[in-house]
Design a protein around this motif. Structure first.
Motif, PDB file in Angstrom:
ATOM      1  N   SER A   1       0.844  -1.198   0.000  1.00  0.00           N
ATOM      2  CA  SER A   1       0.000   0.000   0.000  1.00  0.00           C
ATOM      3  C   SER A   1       0.882   1.252   0.000  1.00  0.00           C
ATOM      4  O   SER A   1       1.853   1.351   0.740  1.00  0.00           O
ATOM      5  N   LEU A   2       0.521   2.182  -0.868  1.00  0.00           N
ATOM      6  CA  LEU A   2       1.249   3.443  -0.985  1.00  0.00           C
ATOM      7  C   LEU A   2       0.691   4.462  -0.010  1.00  0.00           C
ATOM      8  O   LEU A   2      -0.513   4.475   0.270  1.00  0.00           O
ATOM      9  N   PHE A   3       1.554   5.338   0.511  1.00  0.00           N
ATOM     10  CA  PHE A   3       1.107   6.441   1.351  1.00  0.00           C
ATOM     11  C   PHE A   3       2.132   7.563   1.269  1.00  0.00           C
ATOM     12  O   PHE A   3       3.287   7.340   0.918  1.00  0.00           O
ATOM     13  N   ASP A   4       1.677   8.772   1.559  1.00  0.00           N
ATOM     14  CA  ASP A   4       2.550   9.945   1.535  1.00  0.00           C
ATOM     15  C   ASP A   4       2.921  10.346   2.950  1.00  0.00           C
ATOM     16  O   ASP A   4       2.073  10.347   3.848  1.00  0.00           O
ATOM     17  N   VAL A   5       4.179  10.686   3.126  1.00  0.00           N
ATOM     18  CA  VAL A   5       4.707  11.162   4.406  1.00  0.00           C
ATOM     19  C   VAL A   5       5.093  12.625   4.232  1.00  0.00           C
ATOM     20  O   VAL A   5       5.846  12.961   3.316  1.00  0.00           O
TER      21      VAL A   5
END
Length: 128
Positions: free
Chosen positions: A110-114
């Motif tokens: 799963s991709l996510f932005d930090v």
């Protein structure tokens, strides 16, 4: 140092003016920044991409986007961190940067932005 935490990933930033690489007479100011990315979560993550917004106090704004950081796409295990140093040149003696890293949780892809917190770059003589 400025710090932010997004989805269990802590990003801390320190900056330093680089007078030996700057030339104020030519409106060239160089800053180094050190970033520490710490995985506070319980799954392994990998940094895939970066996106920066760079603001110069003369009103100039630019964006930089690309794969990884300083040629790497680090894998960060739970409880571990990755640190790197990079640089930014400005046309004035103060400015700021902010941005985000695109990361992936290796457990489920799963991709996510930090978020990278906004940080300021200011030549020391401006601090008086």
């Amino acid at each position: 140092m400025v710090t932010t935490i997004t989805d269990g990933v802590k990003v801390s930033v320190e900056t330093q003016y680089q007078p030996e690489y700057s030339n104020p007479a030519s409106d060239h100011y160089m800053f180094a920044y050190k970033i520490n990315i710490e995985n506070l979560g319980d799954t392994t993550v990998q940094l895939l991409r970066r996106h920066w917004e760079i603001f110069d106090s003369n009103g100039e704004h630019r964006e930089v986007e690309g794969e990884g950081v300083v040629g790497e796409q680090p894998v960060i295990e739970p409880g571990s961190s990755h640190e790197y140093i990079s640089g930014c040149n400005l046309k004035s003696d103060m400015g700021s940067m902010k941005g985000e890293y695109q990361m992936v949780r290796l457990l489920d892809n799963s991709l996510f932005d930090v978020q990278i917190p906004q940080f300021y770059m200011v030549a020391p003589y401006r601090m008086n």
